[in-house]
Design an enzyme around this catalytic site. Structure first.
Site, PDB file in Angstrom:
ATOM      1  N   CYS A  53       0.858  -1.211  -0.165  1.00  0.00           N
ATOM      2  CA  CYS A  53       0.073   0.165  -0.171  1.00  0.00           C
ATOM      3  C   CYS A  53       0.747   1.262   0.156  1.00  0.00           C
ATOM      4  O   CYS A  53       0.625   2.348  -0.631  1.00  0.00           O
ATOM      5  CB  CYS A  53      -0.925   0.146   1.098  1.00  0.00           C
ATOM      6  SG  CYS A  53      -1.705   1.528   1.446  1.00  0.00           S
ATOM      7  N   GLY A 192     -10.574  -1.967 -14.141  1.00  0.00           N
ATOM      8  CA  GLY A 192     -10.855  -1.679 -12.696  1.00  0.00           C
ATOM      9  C   GLY A 192     -10.186  -0.793 -12.047  1.00  0.00           C
ATOM     10  O   GLY A 192     -10.027   0.527 -12.769  1.00  0.00           O
ATOM     11  N   HIS A 458     -27.193  22.894   5.729  1.00  0.00           N
ATOM     12  CA  HIS A 458     -27.466  23.434   4.429  1.00  0.00           C
ATOM     13  C   HIS A 458     -26.629  24.717   4.306  1.00  0.00           C
ATOM     14  O   HIS A 458     -26.615  25.602   4.972  1.00  0.00           O
ATOM     15  CB  HIS A 458     -28.959  23.691   4.198  1.00  0.00           C
ATOM     16  CG  HIS A 458     -29.137  24.141   2.633  1.00  0.00           C
ATOM     17  ND1 HIS A 458     -29.301  23.414   1.672  1.00  0.00           N
ATOM     18  CD2 HIS A 458     -29.405  25.616   2.455  1.00  0.00           C
ATOM     19  CE1 HIS A 458     -29.568  24.193   0.696  1.00  0.00           C
ATOM     20  NE2 HIS A 458     -29.665  25.518   1.045  1.00  0.00           N
TER      21      HIS A 458
END
Length: 496
Positions: A53, A192, A458
């Site tokens: 990774c 992919g 919001h």
């Protein structure tokens, strides 16, 4: 860290748990076993410490993509009323930044491995029998014994099987990270996450990119409308996408490389300066001699049960070698569970082992727009025979994302007939972050009714997840009202 020298074959030492592999799954396993009081060793091959990774996967690719995405945003400056002077991407500088970041990440992991309360053994391991491994490094071979083992050796690029590709040469996710080179044109083989992320990196910086995908859609693990949305975004950027193809061979044509394929029964060709091979990875098991330990390998993978046990009950596997999902957070979780079960087995404890639950399996693709999912897709839910409600809401009809200039994407929720959320998919801005709100709701087995009732500020991106939740909740409520309005058969006969 235990700084005593690793014993030779004549003075072999026995550990409670030996972890083979020092990447994300392996380090998580070693740390967990050590914390439980087990005598633990990590066997990691010689070379740079850090794991897949950090060194060749998630982190370097995301570092490159971040630069590409910043460049994409600069290209849209006029849309936001901004004038910019002539600019150009500096590829060597982009790669230097990537290397600087990776050096920091890898240095941290190397320190964790070297200073951990477990023994770090450098070299390549192979099983001699169910209880012993031989480790070969720079010095003499060593024998290490263990009551239990955890195999966590990661994955590697699947070997080239396309005729002519090896002779023509190609880039891979490993080699592309090692060289700051921008081809004028590129054919990407695959559809992919690796394929689409690298395709967008190169396309954003000016390469003419063609994607050849064998499946009917890119990122096939998502529902088809999610894949179609990503394909539309790529086409808007000038990427050519050919899906449903059968790759036949590769050949050189002067300075260019040509891929021969069939699509809809017609043979076709596409030529480019370079080819990027992204047709999958496989578990890295070469040289382990697992059959000598009683661990069969089938179709190149170690089979494990939900407790991460192999056929040999004292040998466990975690991460890419075990699957079924090759993502880091699950590799870490697998490593931790395997370690706890391995410690229990080393101590001879009986009882039901801990098992892993993939209910919250998560997948993220770091393209622009980002793609993320958790739990079941609608396709998966229906394949299991579940009766579900599904609803979606688009980003280009949502206030904050319209302000941000989002042109593609939506949020999709899948729930059972009572409203329990079974899965979610997001394609759009900051999908990799937004998906975590839905992971949290699903972790506590929440419903669309609860999600719709949760207050959201919001204008924010986050409030968009409430809109499909409200739609499904309304449909469930409407169904209940309809059922209640149906005339009932009289409970008593007239005059009874």
């Amino acid at each position: 860290m235990n700084s005593s020298p690793v014993p030779s074959a004549k003075t072999a030492r026995t550990f409670d748990v030996v972890v083979i592999g020092g990447g994300s799954a392996g380090y998580a396993a070693a740390r967990t076993a050590t914390a439980a009081g087990a005598r633990t060793a990590v066997v990691e091959d010689i070379g740079r410490l850090g794991g897949l990774c950090i060194l060749r996967g998630c982190m370097p690719t995301k570092a490159l993509l971040e630069s590409a995405h910043r460049w994409q945003e600069i290209g849209r400056a006029a849309e936001f009323g901004l004038k910019v002077k002539a600019l150009a991407p500096d590829l060597p500088a982009i790669f230097r930044r990537k290397e600087m970041l990776i050096a920091d990440f890898a240095g941290h992991r190397a320190g964790q491995l070297r200073r951990g309360d477990f023994t770090l053994i450098r070299g390549r391991a192979r099983f001699l029998d169910p209880q012993r491994i031989e480790v070969r490094g720079r010095g003499p071979a060593r024998i290490v014994r263990a009551k239990t083992f955890i195999v966590a050796t990661g994955s590697e690029i699947h070997p080239v099987s396309l005729p002519g590709l090896e002779e023509a040469g190609c880039l891979t996710s490993d080699s592309a990270l090692a060289q700051a080179r921008l081809p004028r044109s590129l054919v990407v083989l695959g559809g992919g996450a690796i394929a689409v992320e690298f395709a967008q990196f190169y396309a954003a910086l000016g390469t003419k990119v063609t994607l050849l995908q064998r499946n009917a859609h890119l990122v096939k693990e998502f529902d088809s409308e999610v894949s179609a949305e990503l394909e539309a975004a790529f086409r808007d950027e000038g990427v050519t996408i050919r899906t449903g193809v059968t790759l036949e061979r590769v050949r050189r044509r002067g300075a260019r490389k040509e891929v021969v394929f069939t699509q809809d029964g017609k043979r076709q060709t596409v030529a480019a300066e370079e080819i990027f091979y992204a047709l999958g990875r496989r578990p890295r098991l070469g040289g382990l001699d697992l059959p000598l330990a009683g661990v069969p390998v089938k179709d190149g993978r170690i089979a494990v049960d939900p407790a991460l046990r192999t056929r040999a009950p004292h040998i466990f596997a975690a991460g890419d070698v075990a699957g079924p999902y090759e993502v880091v957070h699950l590799a870490v979780q697998q490593g931790e569970i395997a370690a706890r079960n391995a410690v229990a087995a080393a101590r001879g404890k009986k009882g039901k082992p801990e098992t892993i639950d993939y209910r919250l399996k998560t997948s993220i693709v770091f393209t622009q727009p980002e793609v993320a999912s958790v739990g079941l897709t609608e396709r998966e839910a229906r394949a299991k025979g579940a009766a579900v409600f599904a609803a979606q809401y688009r980003f280009d009809d949502h206030g904050k994302s319209m302000i941000m200039g989002a042109k593609h994407g939506f949020v999709k929720l899948v729930a059972d007939l009572r409203g329990k959320i079974l899965g979610a998919q997001i394609i759009g801005p900051h999908a990799s972050d937004l998906i975590h709100e839905l992971i949290a709701v699903m972790y506590y087995r929440g419903t669309v009714q609860q999600l719709a009732a949760m207050p959201h500020y919001h204008p924010t991106l986050a409030e968009i997840v409430t809109y499909p939740a409200e739609e499904i909740a309304d449909r469930i409520a409407a169904g209940k009202r309809k059922r209640k309005s149906r005339p009932r058969r009289a409970e008593f006969s007239p005059g009874g």
